[in-house]
Design an enzyme around this catalytic site. Sequence first.
Site, PDB file in Angstrom:
ATOM      1  N   GLU A   1       7.815   0.026   6.957  1.00 32.37           N
ATOM      2  CA  GLU A   1       8.364  -0.716   8.094  1.00 32.37           C
ATOM      3  C   GLU A   1       8.988  -2.025   7.617  1.00 32.37           C
ATOM      4  O   GLU A   1       8.410  -2.765   6.821  1.00 32.37           O
ATOM      5  CB  GLU A   1       7.271  -1.013   9.114  1.00 32.37           C
ATOM      6  CG  GLU A   1       7.829  -1.631  10.396  1.00 32.37           C
ATOM      7  CD  GLU A   1       6.755  -2.139  11.330  1.00 32.37           C
ATOM      8  OE1 GLU A   1       7.066  -2.329  12.511  1.00 32.37           O
ATOM      9  OE2 GLU A   1       5.616  -2.362  10.875  1.00 32.37           O
TER      10      GLU A   1
ATOM     11  N   CYS B   1      -1.217   3.075   8.630  1.00 32.80           N
ATOM     12  CA  CYS B   1      -0.731   1.697   8.745  1.00 32.80           C
ATOM     13  C   CYS B   1      -1.917   0.739   8.886  1.00 32.80           C
ATOM     14  O   CYS B   1      -2.748   0.904   9.785  1.00 32.80           O
ATOM     15  CB  CYS B   1       0.206   1.551   9.937  1.00 32.80           C
ATOM     16  SG  CYS B   1       0.805  -0.156  10.155  1.00 32.80           S
TER      17      CYS B   1
ATOM     18  N   LYS C   1      -0.069  11.383   7.117  1.00 35.51           N
ATOM     19  CA  LYS C   1      -0.347  10.423   6.054  1.00 35.51           C
ATOM     20  C   LYS C   1      -1.568   9.621   6.445  1.00 35.51           C
ATOM     21  O   LYS C   1      -1.657   9.128   7.573  1.00 35.51           O
ATOM     22  CB  LYS C   1       0.840   9.491   5.822  1.00 35.51           C
ATOM     23  CG  LYS C   1       0.645   8.568   4.624  1.00 35.51           C
ATOM     24  CD  LYS C   1       1.824   7.651   4.390  1.00 35.51           C
ATOM     25  CE  LYS C   1       1.574   6.821   3.115  1.00 35.51           C
ATOM     26  NZ  LYS C   1       2.555   5.727   2.983  1.00 35.51           N
TER      27      LYS C   1
ATOM     28  N   HIS D   1      -2.649   7.683   0.855  1.00 42.35           N
ATOM     29  CA  HIS D   1      -2.483   6.361   0.252  1.00 42.35           C
ATOM     30  C   HIS D   1      -3.860   5.936  -0.245  1.00 42.35           C
ATOM     31  O   HIS D   1      -4.791   5.798   0.549  1.00 42.35           O
ATOM     32  CB  HIS D   1      -1.955   5.379   1.298  1.00 42.35           C
ATOM     33  CG  HIS D   1      -1.657   4.020   0.741  1.00 42.35           C
ATOM     34  ND1 HIS D   1      -0.490   3.351   1.002  1.00 42.35           N
ATOM     35  CD2 HIS D   1      -2.372   3.193  -0.058  1.00 42.35           C
ATOM     36  CE1 HIS D   1      -0.504   2.181   0.387  1.00 42.35           C
ATOM     37  NE2 HIS D   1      -1.647   2.072  -0.262  1.00 42.35           N
TER      38      HIS D   1
ATOM     39  N   ASN E   1      -0.236   8.704  -3.227  1.00 45.04           N
ATOM     40  CA  ASN E   1       0.607   7.557  -2.905  1.00 45.04           C
ATOM     41  C   ASN E   1      -0.168   6.272  -3.166  1.00 45.04           C
ATOM     42  O   ASN E   1      -1.382   6.232  -2.998  1.00 45.04           O
ATOM     43  CB  ASN E   1       1.037   7.658  -1.435  1.00 45.04           C
ATOM     44  CG  ASN E   1       1.737   6.427  -0.907  1.00 45.04           C
ATOM     45  OD1 ASN E   1       1.317   5.846   0.084  1.00 45.04           O
ATOM     46  ND2 ASN E   1       2.804   6.002  -1.555  1.00 45.04           N
ATOM     47  N   GLY E   2       0.562   5.235  -3.547  1.00 45.69           N
ATOM     48  CA  GLY E   2      -0.022   3.921  -3.690  1.00 45.69           C
ATOM     49  C   GLY E   2       0.062   3.361  -5.095  1.00 45.69           C
ATOM     50  O   GLY E   2      -0.451   3.973  -6.037  1.00 45.69           O
ATOM     51  N   GLU E   3       0.754   2.221  -5.256  1.00 46.21           N
ATOM     52  CA  GLU E   3       0.759   1.438  -6.494  1.00 46.21           C
ATOM     53  C   GLU E   3       1.373   2.189  -7.672  1.00 46.21           C
ATOM     54  O   GLU E   3       0.973   2.011  -8.827  1.00 46.21           O
ATOM     55  CB  GLU E   3      -0.669   0.996  -6.817  1.00 46.21           C
ATOM     56  CG  GLU E   3      -0.798  -0.337  -7.515  1.00 46.21           C
ATOM     57  CD  GLU E   3      -0.271  -1.530  -6.722  1.00 46.21           C
ATOM     58  OE1 GLU E   3       0.093  -2.533  -7.363  1.00 46.21           O
ATOM     59  OE2 GLU E   3      -0.219  -1.464  -5.461  1.00 46.21           O
TER      60      GLU E   3
ATOM     61  N   GLY F   1       6.833   4.233  -2.948  1.00 49.01           N
ATOM     62  CA  GLY F   1       7.200   3.232  -1.949  1.00 49.01           C
ATOM     63  C   GLY F   1       7.911   2.066  -2.595  1.00 49.01           C
ATOM     64  O   GLY F   1       9.048   2.187  -3.051  1.00 49.01           O
ATOM     65  N   ARG F   2       7.220   0.929  -2.679  1.00 42.90           N
ATOM     66  CA  ARG F   2       7.849  -0.265  -3.248  1.00 42.90           C
ATOM     67  C   ARG F   2       8.306  -0.050  -4.685  1.00 42.90           C
ATOM     68  O   ARG F   2       9.283  -0.665  -5.126  1.00 42.90           O
ATOM     69  CB  ARG F   2       6.873  -1.444  -3.173  1.00 42.90           C
ATOM     70  CG  ARG F   2       6.633  -1.963  -1.765  1.00 42.90           C
ATOM     71  CD  ARG F   2       5.542  -3.031  -1.751  1.00 42.90           C
ATOM     72  NE  ARG F   2       4.269  -2.476  -2.202  1.00 42.90           N
ATOM     73  CZ  ARG F   2       3.239  -3.197  -2.637  1.00 42.90           C
ATOM     74  NH1 ARG F   2       3.345  -4.515  -2.705  1.00 42.90           N
ATOM     75  NH2 ARG F   2       2.109  -2.608  -3.007  1.00 42.90           N
TER      76      ARG F   2
END
Length: 320
Positions: free
Chosen positions: A13, A102, A143, A172, A203-205, A227-228
């Site tokens: 988001e 979230c 998710k 995540h 998912n994650g990091e 993601g990031r």
Amino acid sequence: MPSPSPILLAPMEGLLDFVLRDVLTRIGGVDRCVSEFIRITGTVLPDRVFLRYVPELLNGSRTPAGTPVRPQLLGSDAACLADNAAALARLQPEGVDLNFGCPANIVNRHGGGAALLDTPEALFDIVRAVRAAVPAHLPVSAKMRLGVRDASLALENARALAEAGACELVVHARTKTDGYRPPAYWELIAAIREAVAIPVVANGEIWTVADAQRCRELSGCQALMLGRGAVADPGLAWAIRAADGQAVSGAVGWTELLPQLDAFWRIISHHFPGRQRVGRLKQWLNLLRRRHPEAEAAFMEIRTLTDPAAVDAWMARQRA
């Protein structure tokens, strides 16, 4: 056809919206995107709201580069989510994803996102209702995080989602309380993967190829969601594929990124007001500088600019 080890682009988001989906999928390497969550709060949303979040629905639920986009719904009322999923289904999305991850307090206060992970029965009811509300051919995925405060209900939550009809589960590897603080507990995904018969995506990091390899080793999952890490390094998916032995076209360096930065600016200039578009460019450059020294220099050059015309002039110099 999806690759044997799918790589998905995460919903984020305020960051990974249709603009970045467009640009990042031009660079390529990902098999599917998930949209930012569309909040469901008690009414059936009109088509224009779904299209505002996922304009790709007007293009066969694909980005301009052809990558599928799966819209994501967030809410806590099973019947209302089902009604909205049915309305969304009429727009022929690639599938429907459900958000149980979230960690934002403003979302959790209303019982949405990760707050639902304390009540596996609620997860079951939501997925079952949505699965029943949309055509059988339409994928319904979910998710989740590991839990709210700890992972004590992780297996029960995962089983509830799978038994209710989810066809895929992204995990995540942090709790709601963890937020986005490192580390991600990839090793805790392994038991979840063993507990359900549906595909599980880790998912994650995941910021680097080494992270991806370590995540796969600890989680037992070959499928990953970036993601990031993919925003900071748009070539990450290709680099992971290269490490897997897949033939790729080459590394994505700053020279390859500059045309996409220009495309990003042109798209946001068309869709967003002045100050907001300058902020969006700074936001992306701020992440890009984790990976690219040239992005650090670019960020420092534009960090005090607020006038889009000044950024236009700066961008013209980059093209030259």
